[in-house]
Write an enzyme that holds these catalytic residues in place. Structure first.
Site, PDB file in Angstrom:
ATOM      1  N   GLY A 168     -16.505   4.076 -14.961  1.00  0.00           N
ATOM      2  CA  GLY A 168     -15.317   3.243 -14.776  1.00  0.00           C
ATOM      3  C   GLY A 168     -15.391   2.234 -13.652  1.00  0.00           C
ATOM      4  O   GLY A 168     -14.404   2.042 -12.947  1.00  0.00           O
TER       5      GLY A 168
ATOM      6  N   TYR B 255       0.829  -1.218   0.000  1.00  0.00           N
ATOM      7  CA  TYR B 255       0.000   0.000   0.000  1.00  0.00           C
ATOM      8  C   TYR B 255       0.858   1.260   0.000  1.00  0.00           C
ATOM      9  O   TYR B 255       0.489   2.261  -0.618  1.00  0.00           O
ATOM     10  CB  TYR B 255      -0.991  -0.016   1.171  1.00  0.00           C
ATOM     11  CG  TYR B 255      -2.138  -0.975   0.914  1.00  0.00           C
ATOM     12  CD1 TYR B 255      -3.216  -0.592   0.134  1.00  0.00           C
ATOM     13  CD2 TYR B 255      -2.102  -2.276   1.402  1.00  0.00           C
ATOM     14  CE1 TYR B 255      -4.250  -1.489  -0.147  1.00  0.00           C
ATOM     15  CE2 TYR B 255      -3.123  -3.177   1.130  1.00  0.00           C
ATOM     16  CZ  TYR B 255      -4.191  -2.769   0.351  1.00  0.00           C
ATOM     17  OH  TYR B 255      -5.209  -3.654   0.062  1.00  0.00           O
TER      18      TYR B 255
ATOM     19  N   ARG C 240       1.744   1.802  -3.492  1.00  0.00           N
ATOM     20  CA  ARG C 240       0.607   2.351  -4.243  1.00  0.00           C
ATOM     21  C   ARG C 240       0.397   3.830  -3.916  1.00  0.00           C
ATOM     22  O   ARG C 240       0.118   4.636  -4.800  1.00  0.00           O
ATOM     23  CB  ARG C 240      -0.672   1.565  -3.928  1.00  0.00           C
ATOM     24  CG  ARG C 240      -0.735   0.234  -4.664  1.00  0.00           C
ATOM     25  CD  ARG C 240      -2.016  -0.515  -4.349  1.00  0.00           C
ATOM     26  NE  ARG C 240      -3.218   0.204  -4.770  1.00  0.00           N
ATOM     27  CZ  ARG C 240      -4.440  -0.056  -4.324  1.00  0.00           C
ATOM     28  NH1 ARG C 240      -4.626  -1.009  -3.436  1.00  0.00           N
ATOM     29  NH2 ARG C 240      -5.467   0.630  -4.765  1.00  0.00           N
TER      30      ARG C 240
ATOM     31  N   GLN D 184     -15.348   4.613  -5.245  1.00  0.00           N
ATOM     32  CA  GLN D 184     -14.783   3.382  -4.675  1.00  0.00           C
ATOM     33  C   GLN D 184     -13.262   3.485  -4.666  1.00  0.00           C
ATOM     34  O   GLN D 184     -12.588   2.604  -4.149  1.00  0.00           O
ATOM     35  CB  GLN D 184     -15.183   2.175  -5.531  1.00  0.00           C
ATOM     36  CG  GLN D 184     -16.679   1.964  -5.614  1.00  0.00           C
ATOM     37  CD  GLN D 184     -17.029   0.964  -6.718  1.00  0.00           C
ATOM     38  OE1 GLN D 184     -16.983  -0.237  -6.515  1.00  0.00           O
ATOM     39  NE2 GLN D 184     -17.354   1.463  -7.898  1.00  0.00           N
TER      40      GLN D 184
ATOM     41  N   HIS E 128     -14.538   2.936  -0.073  1.00  0.00           N
ATOM     42  CA  HIS E 128     -13.549   1.907   0.253  1.00  0.00           C
ATOM     43  C   HIS E 128     -12.339   2.474   0.989  1.00  0.00           C
ATOM     44  O   HIS E 128     -11.260   1.879   0.971  1.00  0.00           O
ATOM     45  CB  HIS E 128     -13.142   1.157  -1.016  1.00  0.00           C
ATOM     46  CG  HIS E 128     -14.261   0.323  -1.572  1.00  0.00           C
ATOM     47  ND1 HIS E 128     -14.296  -0.149  -2.864  1.00  0.00           N
ATOM     48  CD2 HIS E 128     -15.415  -0.113  -0.992  1.00  0.00           C
ATOM     49  CE1 HIS E 128     -15.426  -0.838  -3.057  1.00  0.00           C
ATOM     50  NE2 HIS E 128     -16.119  -0.818  -1.947  1.00  0.00           N
TER      51      HIS E 128
ATOM     52  N   CYS F  62      -0.048   4.234  21.181  1.00  0.00           N
ATOM     53  CA  CYS F  62      -0.129   2.972  21.934  1.00  0.00           C
ATOM     54  C   CYS F  62       0.974   1.986  21.548  1.00  0.00           C
ATOM     55  O   CYS F  62       1.109   0.943  22.176  1.00  0.00           O
ATOM     56  CB  CYS F  62      -1.505   2.335  21.752  1.00  0.00           C
ATOM     57  SG  CYS F  62      -1.732   1.557  20.137  1.00  0.00           S
TER      58      CYS F  62
HETATM   59  P1  OAD Z   1     -12.579  -2.856 -11.728  1.00  0.00           P
HETATM   60  O1  OAD Z   1     -11.146  -3.074 -12.053  1.00  0.00           O
HETATM   61  O2  OAD Z   1     -13.375  -4.019 -11.258  1.00  0.00           O
HETATM   62  O3  OAD Z   1     -13.320  -2.271 -13.022  1.00  0.00           O
HETATM   63  C1  OAD Z   1     -12.757  -1.210 -13.746  1.00  0.00           C
HETATM   64  C2  OAD Z   1     -13.751  -0.772 -14.790  1.00  0.00           C
HETATM   65  O4  OAD Z   1     -13.235   0.395 -15.426  1.00  0.00           O
HETATM   66  C3  OAD Z   1     -14.034  -1.786 -15.906  1.00  0.00           C
HETATM   67  O5  OAD Z   1     -15.428  -1.895 -16.100  1.00  0.00           O
HETATM   68  C4  OAD Z   1     -13.339  -1.183 -17.130  1.00  0.00           C
HETATM   69  O6  OAD Z   1     -14.013  -1.489 -18.356  1.00  0.00           O
HETATM   70  C5  OAD Z   1     -13.441   0.294 -16.817  1.00  0.00           C
HETATM   71  N1  OAD Z   1     -12.412   1.145 -17.454  1.00  0.00           N
HETATM   72  C6  OAD Z   1     -11.140   0.816 -17.794  1.00  0.00           C
HETATM   73  N2  OAD Z   1     -10.504   1.878 -18.320  1.00  0.00           N
HETATM   74  C7  OAD Z   1     -11.386   2.911 -18.313  1.00  0.00           C
HETATM   75  C8  OAD Z   1     -11.330   4.277 -18.702  1.00  0.00           C
HETATM   76  N3  OAD Z   1     -10.204   4.804 -19.215  1.00  0.00           N
HETATM   77  N4  OAD Z   1     -12.427   5.040 -18.539  1.00  0.00           N
HETATM   78  C9  OAD Z   1     -13.565   4.518 -18.018  1.00  0.00           C
HETATM   79  N5  OAD Z   1     -13.675   3.235 -17.621  1.00  0.00           N
HETATM   80  C10 OAD Z   1     -12.613   2.440 -17.752  1.00  0.00           C
HETATM   81  O7  OAD Z   1     -12.627  -1.638 -10.678  1.00  0.00           O
HETATM   82  P2  OAD Z   1     -13.793  -1.221  -9.684  1.00  0.00           P
HETATM   83  O8  OAD Z   1     -15.129  -1.450 -10.272  1.00  0.00           O
HETATM   84  O9  OAD Z   1     -13.467   0.119  -9.164  1.00  0.00           O
HETATM   85  O10 OAD Z   1     -12.118  -2.611  -3.750  1.00  0.00           O
HETATM   86  O11 OAD Z   1     -13.577  -2.262  -8.508  1.00  0.00           O
HETATM   87  C11 OAD Z   1     -14.374  -2.202  -7.373  1.00  0.00           C
HETATM   88  C12 OAD Z   1     -13.553  -2.531  -6.145  1.00  0.00           C
HETATM   89  O12 OAD Z   1     -12.899  -3.781  -6.339  1.00  0.00           O
HETATM   90  C13 OAD Z   1     -12.425  -1.575  -5.875  1.00  0.00           C
HETATM   91  O13 OAD Z   1     -12.837  -0.421  -5.162  1.00  0.00           O
HETATM   92  C14 OAD Z   1     -11.519  -2.408  -5.043  1.00  0.00           C
HETATM   93  C15 OAD Z   1     -11.542  -3.682  -5.822  1.00  0.00           C
HETATM   94  O14 OAD Z   1     -11.229  -4.831  -5.124  1.00  0.00           O
HETATM   95  C16 OAD Z   1     -11.421  -2.350  -2.627  1.00  0.00           C
HETATM   96  O15 OAD Z   1     -10.287  -1.916  -2.636  1.00  0.00           O
HETATM   97  C17 OAD Z   1     -12.192  -2.663  -1.384  1.00  0.00           C
END
Ligand code: OAD
Length: 244
Positions: free
Chosen positions: A191, A67, A70, A105, A123, A154
């Site tokens: 996204g 992390y 990141r 998220q 998140h 602590c």
């Molecule tokens: P994902 O990696 O699951 O999905 C990313 C999405 O972004 C996909 O639908 C892609 O098609 C789209 N995408 C890619 N490039 C793009 C662009 N330039 N413009 C627009 N869209 C684009 O990511 P999340 O849905 O955010 O959780 O994932 C949800 C959660 O899963 C995250 O918050 C994280 C992960 O595990 C935690 O950290 C708790």
């Protein structure tokens, strides 16, 4: 009228817009998504090792360092044109007495650095480390440091301020998101794959309320079936066009 024109019209006339973002929002800033083939973070790393309470207990140094890396990576990149367009939308709406609530998220701070106020970090955040025992919050810069620092209060271990699989969402973030969705008359979903709950239930709720949904995503997602208008493009290219 084209879909882009219809979307622009909906955005221009909405009184209370919710913007719901996922990892694709930050992809064009150079932050990898989670589930995209080949480039996704979970393609190359095991989420149960790096994003679960069990993984943390098994190897705190490994997880903390990942992390911290990141957080350092995010500090080195900039918000993209999509983040900037959304910040401009918030400013324009405020002048007109309309509201835009950003629910993300994402654990980066690119919305804020573009000038948006984020109503809800569902998140958590890479920049909100806290003590795992006494929960004392530490400064954002502490998240960048390795080796893993200890709590000055602590003496126990600090942990990243992100939500892991199996953990509850932060109560305030969930309440703020729920309130914004209950009051909205437009939702823009950008996204996200829409596979992680309970976050993905927010567009579902808006849909049940009869709220129009605009989806911005180059690929279809689990939420596409809810979309009134689907703009099949990237966030940085599409948002300036519909918000301009
Ligand atoms: P994902 O990696 O699951 O999905 C990313 C999405 O972004 C996909 O639908 C892609 O098609 C789209 N995408 C890619 N490039 C793009 C662009 N330039 N413009 C627009 N869209 C684009 O990511 P999340 O849905 O955010 O959780 O994932 C949800 C959660 O899963 C995250 O918050 C994280 C992960 O595990 C935690 O950290 C708790």
């Amino acid at each position: 009228m084209t879909d882009t024109e219809r979307a622009a019209e909906l955005i221009a006339h909405a009184e209370r817009t919710v913007v719901f973002t996922g990892a694709g929002m930050s992809a064009e800033s150079g932050i990898p998504t989670f589930r995209d083939a080949l480039v996704g973070m979970w393609e190359n790393h095991d989420p149960m090792t790096l994003a679960s309470p069990e993984g943390w207990t098994a190897d705190r140094d490994l997880v903390w360092d990942w992390y911290a890396q990141r957080a350092n990576d995010v500090r080195r990149v900039d918000p993209n044109d999509g983040h900037i367009a959304l910040a401009q939308l918030s400013v324009a709406a405020r002048i007109d007495g309309r509201a835009v609530s950003v629910i993300t998220q994402n654990v980066d701070d690119l919305h804020e650095r573009a000038g948006s106020t984020v109503a809800s970090h569902l998140h958590g955040s890479l920049f909100a480390p806290r003590c795992e025992s006494c929960r004392r919050p530490e400064s954002a810069d502490t998240a960048l440091i390795t080796p893993r620092p200890m709590c000055p209060l602590c003496g126990d271990s600090l942990r990243p301020g992100v939500v892991w699989f199996g953990e509850l969402l932060p109560r305030d973030a969930w309440a703020a998101a729920s309130d914004a969705v209950a009051a909205c008359d437009l939702m823009i979903v950008i996204g996200t794959s829409g596979v992680v709950q309970p976050a993905a239930s927010l567009p579902e709720r808006a849909h049940v309320q009869g709220v129009p949904i605009i989806e911005v995503n180059p690929e279809p997602s689990e939420l596409t079936r809810l979309a009134t208008i689907r703009l099949a493009g990237s966030a940085a290219e599409t948002l300036p066009r519909v918000i301009g």
